[in-house]
Design an enzyme around this catalytic site. Structure first.
Site, mmCIF file in Angstrom:
data_model
loop_
_atom_site.group_PDB
_atom_site.id
_atom_site.type_symbol
_atom_site.label_atom_id
_atom_site.label_comp_id
_atom_site.label_asym_id
_atom_site.label_seq_id
_atom_site.Cartn_x
_atom_site.Cartn_y
_atom_site.Cartn_z
ATOM 1 N N HIS A 40 -18.049 9.746 135.395
ATOM 2 C CA HIS A 40 -19.485 8.317 135.327
ATOM 3 C C HIS A 40 -20.156 8.216 135.310
ATOM 4 O O HIS A 40 -20.625 8.387 136.183
ATOM 5 C CB HIS A 40 -18.307 7.788 136.900
ATOM 6 C CG HIS A 40 -17.401 6.512 136.343
ATOM 7 N ND1 HIS A 40 -15.600 6.854 137.920
ATOM 8 C CD2 HIS A 40 -16.867 6.023 135.663
ATOM 9 C CE1 HIS A 40 -15.163 5.687 137.499
ATOM 10 N NE2 HIS A 40 -15.172 5.881 136.199
ATOM 11 N N GLU A 136 -6.813 6.525 138.124
ATOM 12 C CA GLU A 136 -6.638 7.234 139.007
ATOM 13 C C GLU A 136 -5.093 6.322 139.470
ATOM 14 O O GLU A 136 -4.331 6.991 138.986
ATOM 15 C CB GLU A 136 -7.793 7.787 140.062
ATOM 16 C CG GLU A 136 -6.212 9.139 140.496
ATOM 17 C CD GLU A 136 -6.844 9.524 141.830
ATOM 18 O OE1 GLU A 136 -8.098 9.912 142.455
ATOM 19 O OE2 GLU A 136 -6.080 9.486 142.816
HETATM 20 FE FE1 SF4 Z 1 -12.089 15.592 142.720
HETATM 21 FE FE2 SF4 Z 1 -9.681 16.428 141.715
HETATM 22 FE FE3 SF4 Z 1 -10.738 15.959 144.602
HETATM 23 FE FE4 SF4 Z 1 -10.480 14.198 142.994
HETATM 24 S S1 SF4 Z 1 -8.460 14.671 143.606
HETATM 25 S S2 SF4 Z 1 -12.027 13.817 144.660
HETATM 26 S S3 SF4 Z 1 -10.919 14.662 140.947
HETATM 27 S S4 SF4 Z 1 -11.369 17.628 143.486
#
Ligand code: SF4
Length: 291
Positions: A40, A136
Site C-alpha cells: 500500500h 487479507e
Molecule cells: Fe507483515 Fe507478515 Fe506480519 Fe502481515 S503477518 S504484518 S505481512 S510480517
C-alpha cells in the site's frame, strides 16, 4: 532539537520479502503481474510500474489474463501473490490455466490459511476477527470450506449466533487490535466456546504500535509516514495522535509542511509496514537539515 525514529518502523518482514520478490522477478525479463498492488505505497507501486510491472485488480482480470496468455501461446507472464495472500480459488485459476506464479504470501498469513482450512474440514465454524473488506481477510475466508463469520467489533461478536452443537475456531487478521481481540475472546468464552481460539495477530504490528506510542508520548511533534490506503499506517496515526496533539500523517516528503515552533525539543518519526526505508531516511534527513 532531537529527531528520533521509532525502533520498529517501516517494512515488516512479510512486506519486505514480497517487494524484494517483485524486484527479483523483474530481473528475469519476463512480463510480471502482481495480484493487487504489492504494497500500500503509491511510490513503490509507481517505481515498479516504470519497470514494467502491472497490477491485476481482481479475479475477472486474472481470468482475462489467462485467456490472453493461452491465446498467445509461448510467452506466459508471471503472477506474484502479495504478502496479504489470496483465497484458494485464485490458486485454482492459476493452476488450471498453467499460469506461472510466485507465492509471496507472508508465512504468518499462510499459517492462518492452513489453520482455517484444517478446522473447516473438521466441521468447525470459523470466526475471523478483522475487517471484512481487507484483502487479507478475504483471502483467509477463501480457505474455509464450511460456515465462516467475520466480526470487526465486540458488539458483532456478541450478536453472533451459532447452531446448536457447533464447534468454533476463532482467528484474527494479522493487523487486528490486540485489546479488541481479547474482548472478543472473552465474549466467545462467556458463550461457552472456550477452545478453538488462535491469536494470529502478528508481532510486527504490535511492536510497531508499541514503539510509536512510546515516542509519541515524549515527542512535541510526531510524523507518521504511510500510504493513504494502508490501514496499519492509519492505526499508527490514531495511536500517536492520542499521545501527541501535533501528529502529522504524510505519504511522501512533499506532504511535509511543518512549521515548527522554536520550543520543539523532540520530533518523533514512525512509518507503516508499507513504507520503504528510503522514504523514512529522506524524511528524517529533511527534518534534521531544515529545522
Ligand atoms: Fe507483515 Fe507478515 Fe506480519 Fe502481515 S503477518 S504484518 S505481512 S510480517
Amino acid at each position: 532539537m532531537e529527531v528520533r525514529l521509532a525502533e520498529c518502523a517501516g517494512f515488516c518482514f512479510g512486506v519486505r520479502r514480497a517487494v524484494e520478490t517483485v524486484y527479483e522477478q523483474v530481473q528475469t525479463g519476463k512480463t510480471i503481474y502482481t495480484y493487487g498492488p504489492i504494497v500500500h505505497n503509491e511510490e513503490v507501486v509507481r517505481d515498479l510500474e516504470e519497470k514494467g510491472v502491472r497490477v491485476i485488480e481482481g479475479r475477472e482480470e486474472l481470468l482475462r489474463l489467462a485467456e490472453e496468455a493461452a491465446g498467445r501461446g509461448e510467452e506466459t507472464p508471471t503472477v506474484i501473490i502479495r504478502a496479504h495472500g489470496v483465497p484458494k480459488d485464485i490458486y485454482d485459476i492459476l493452476d488450471k490455466n498453467n499460469l506461472e506464479y510466485v507465492d509471496a504470501t507472508c508465512p504468518f498469513v499462510k499459517k492462518i490459511h492452513r489453520i482455517v482450512e484444517r478446522e473447516s474440514e473438521k466441521g468447525r465454524h470459523v470466526v475471523i476477527a478483522g475487517d471484512p473488506t481487507h484483502p487479507e481477510v478475504e483471502g483467509i475466508r477463501g480457505w474455509c470450506s464450511g460456515p465462516v463469520s467475520i466480526v470487526e467489533t465486540p458488539a458483532e461478536a456478541e450478536n453472533l449466533v451459532f447452531s446448536p452443537g457447533e464447534t468454533v475456531c476463532v482467528v484474527s487478521q494479522t493487523t487486528f487490535n490486540y485489546n479488541k481481540f481479547q474482548d472478543m475472546v472473552e465474549i466467545f468464552q462467556k458463550k461457552g466456546y472456550n477452545d478453538g481460539v488462535v491469536n494470529t495477530i502478528c508481532n510486527a504490528t504490535e511492536e510497531r504500535q508499541r514503539s510509536a506510542k512510546a515516542i509519541a508520548a515524549e515527542a512535541d511533534v510526531m510524523i507518521v509516514i504511510g500510504g493513504r490506503h494502508s490501514s496499519n499506517s492509519r492505526k499508527l496515526y490514531d495511536i500517536c495522535s492520542r499521545e501527541c496533539a501535533n501528529t502529522y500523517f504524510i505519504q511522501t516528503l512533499d506532504d511535509l509542511r511543518l512549521e515548527l515552533p522554536k520550543a520543539v525539543r523532540l520530533v518523533g518519526i514512525t512509518a507503516g509496514a508499507s513504507t520503504p526505508n528510503k522514504l523514512i531516511e529522506e524524511v528524517q534527513n529533511y527534518v534534521r537539515i531544515n529545522f
